[in-house]
Write a protein that holds these residues in place. Structure first.
Motif, short mmCIF file in Angstrom:
data_model
loop_
_atom_site.label_atom_id
_atom_site.label_comp_id
_atom_site.label_asym_id
_atom_site.label_seq_id
_atom_site.Cartn_x
_atom_site.Cartn_y
_atom_site.Cartn_z
N ILE A 16 -62.15 0.83 22.47
CA ILE A 16 -61.39 0.58 23.69
C ILE A 16 -62.05 -0.54 24.48
O ILE A 16 -63.28 -0.58 24.61
CB ILE A 16 -61.28 1.85 24.57
CG1 ILE A 16 -60.47 2.94 23.85
CG2 ILE A 16 -60.64 1.53 25.91
CD1 ILE A 16 -60.33 4.22 24.64
N LYS A 19 -53.77 5.17 21.99
CA LYS A 19 -53.16 5.23 23.31
C LYS A 19 -51.67 5.50 23.17
O LYS A 19 -51.09 5.39 22.07
CB LYS A 19 -53.39 3.94 24.09
CG LYS A 19 -52.54 2.75 23.64
CD LYS A 19 -52.79 1.55 24.56
CE LYS A 19 -51.84 0.40 24.25
NZ LYS A 19 -52.06 -0.76 25.15
N GLN A 57 -60.01 11.52 27.49
CA GLN A 57 -58.71 10.88 27.70
C GLN A 57 -58.60 10.34 29.12
O GLN A 57 -58.84 11.05 30.09
CB GLN A 57 -57.58 11.86 27.41
CG GLN A 57 -56.19 11.25 27.46
CD GLN A 57 -55.13 12.22 26.97
OE1 GLN A 57 -54.58 12.99 27.76
NE2 GLN A 57 -54.83 12.20 25.68
N TYR A 72 -50.64 4.64 30.80
CA TYR A 72 -51.05 4.87 29.43
C TYR A 72 -52.08 5.98 29.40
O TYR A 72 -52.94 6.06 30.29
CB TYR A 72 -51.69 3.61 28.83
CG TYR A 72 -50.73 2.62 28.26
CD1 TYR A 72 -50.07 2.87 27.05
CD2 TYR A 72 -50.47 1.42 28.91
CE1 TYR A 72 -49.19 1.94 26.52
CE2 TYR A 72 -49.59 0.49 28.38
CZ TYR A 72 -48.94 0.76 27.18
OH TYR A 72 -48.07 -0.15 26.66
N TRP A 73 -51.99 6.85 28.39
CA TRP A 73 -53.14 7.69 28.09
C TRP A 73 -53.93 7.00 26.98
O TRP A 73 -53.35 6.51 26.01
CB TRP A 73 -52.74 9.12 27.70
CG TRP A 73 -51.80 9.23 26.51
CD1 TRP A 73 -50.45 9.40 26.55
CD2 TRP A 73 -52.16 9.22 25.12
NE1 TRP A 73 -49.94 9.46 25.27
CE2 TRP A 73 -50.96 9.36 24.38
CE3 TRP A 73 -53.37 9.09 24.44
CZ2 TRP A 73 -50.94 9.38 22.98
CZ3 TRP A 73 -53.35 9.10 23.05
CH2 TRP A 73 -52.15 9.25 22.34
N TYR A 74 -55.22 6.89 27.18
CA TYR A 74 -56.14 6.39 26.16
C TYR A 74 -57.04 7.54 25.75
O TYR A 74 -57.62 8.22 26.62
CB TYR A 74 -57.01 5.27 26.71
CG TYR A 74 -56.35 3.92 26.82
CD1 TYR A 74 -56.61 2.92 25.87
CD2 TYR A 74 -55.51 3.61 27.88
CE1 TYR A 74 -56.04 1.67 25.97
CE2 TYR A 74 -54.93 2.35 27.99
CZ TYR A 74 -55.19 1.39 27.03
OH TYR A 74 -54.63 0.15 27.14
#
Length: 441
Positions: free
Chosen positions: A130, A160, A270, A281-283
């Protein structure tokens, strides 16, 4: 219920808003490393309501600058990727990774105008798949020594997904332990498929009880919240009929992340990252304490569920999240398939782009949500008062010294949940592969 004014305060994150100013004092995921593994590593990024362009120059250095060229506003996503930066095709102005204009080839010979021109640019750093950005003032804060950051690259998989809603309601589903007994309820206990929700069909920790059955039969957890240096620790206790207690510990990492157990060998960290006020966005970083992760398998599984380049889920509001009434009767509580991420997506998107909290009615099981909102409001107020040291992870504690955080689920035999979850974490670390040895090799 809260007032509309308060709801605006804690949800709006565009430049100049109180929560937006707070968010800019922290690192945020901006893109996956995978997104730059292309012939021309230049991608658009919208983060905290700002339009940016992320690139890796020919020397391999990362840059994150404003998308609109400071000259006439042309789109720098179409810039020529060159040594030390990007060149705007409109008039040839060149900007380095720090945003400084280094050349204006159309200006008169000897002109020094470029020395006064600078595109907005932000700090970026790459961590285990990331790319994180710091968009605030001054020197960026240190990264904490969390497991997902210090694990060897071979033991972490990052991905993501886009949710069409405000970041706060996305975060709040992750700090709500009670919802798992309903939203993620499976009506059958066998494991029909591998998916993101597999942990809810495995055996509950150290028991012969399937997690599906435990969640169904014990839907009223005792929920405790503890303040920590990184945010909050959320403890959900489900007291079994045989005298044992199932313990599940989730962590809220301020401002917008959670750390949850996926299995005895893996945790998920997360982030719920604001794109703007109405999208996020969820990462996720999936961190293995045992063997290296099979990244190709995990990536292919999740790409089957998402559409590139936006990483938008294939099940969404436009196709009713794949809802099937027969499935809802026989297999899942939602009728939306086996992927619990889809369940969460439906829950948070169905509230509307920005949840109207003036109409909600919180209960006792919402204790973590209430505690988080208070912490968020206190941090906003502290920053407005000029007391940056009062912010979580930016106080007297050195962020680099914060480890863990411990996220697992286990059984307590004597009612001492703290002892049980600490022992379970020790067992996990001792029984699993030595990360340091892997890194050093």
């Amino acid at each position: 219920m809260i007032s509309q004014e308060m709801n605006d305060l804690i949800t709006q994150i565009t430049p100049g808003t109180p929560a937006g100013n707070l968010m800019r004092h922290y690192w945020h995921p901006a893109a996956l490393s995978d997104e730059l593994k292309i012939n021309r590593p230049v991608v658009p990024v919208r983060l905290l309501g700002e339009d940016l362009v992320l690139f890796r120059n020919r020397e391999g250095e990362l840059g994150l600058i404003q998308r609109a060229c400071p000259h006439r506003g042309a789109d720098m996503c179409y810039g020529r990727l060159e040594e030390k930066g990007l060149r705007c095709p409109f008039h040839g102005w060149h900007f380095n990774n720090s945003g400084h204009c280094t050349e204006q080839p159309g200006e008169p010979e000897g002109s020094r105008m470029h020395e006064k021109i600078k595109a907005k640019a932000y700090h970026v750093v790459e961590k285990n798949g990331i790319i994180f950005a710091y968009m605030g003032p001054g020197k960026p804060p240190e990264f904490p020594d969390f497991d997902c950051f210090r694990a060897p690259e071979s033991h972490v998989f990052a991905f993501k997904g886009l949710w069409e809603c405000n970041w706060l309601q996305a975060l709040e589903v992750g700090i709500d332990p009670a919802h798992a007994s309903f939203l993620h309820r499976f009506l059958q206990d066998e494991d029909p498929a591998e998916s993101y929700g597999k942990q809810f069909r495995d055996k509950a920790a150290d028991t012969e009880i399937p997690m599906t059955r435990l969640l169904r039969e014990y839907p009223r957890p005792d929920i405790n919240v503890e303040d920590t240096d990184y945010g909050m620790r959320i403890i959900a206790l489900r007291h079994l009929n045989d005298g044992r207690t199932h313990v599940r510990v989730t962590n809220q990492i301020f401002p917008e992340a959670i750390s949850i157990p996926m299995s005895r060998e893996m945790i998920i960290t997360q982030w719920h990252v604001p794109v703007d006020d109405e999208n996020c966005y969820w990462y996720s970083m999936f961190t293995s304490f045992a063997k290296p992760v099979d990244k190709e398998l995990m990536r292919s599984q999740r790409l089957n569920e998402h559409t590139l380049p936006a990483y938008s889920p294939k099940k969404n509001i436009r196709n009713n999240y794949g809802y099937d009434a027969k499935e809802q009767e026989e297999l899942t509580y939602t009728g939306m398939g086996l992927d619990i991420n889809v369940h969460d997506q439906w829950a948070v998107e169905s509230m509307g782009r920005i949840q109207d909290r003036t109409q909600e009615h919180l209960g006792k099981t919402d204790t973590a949500i209430i505690a988080y909102r208070r912490k968020l409001r206190a941090a906003i107020q502290a920053l407005e008062n000029g007391n940056q040291k009062a912010l979580p992870m930016q106080n007297q504690v050195d962020p680099g010294s914060i480890q863990g955080p411990i996220s697992n689920d286990t059984l307590s035999f004597d009612g001492d949940w703290r002892k049980s979850y600490t022992e379970a974490d020790t067992y996990r670390r001792e029984a699993c592969e030595d990360w340091d040895a892997t890194i050093n090799s």
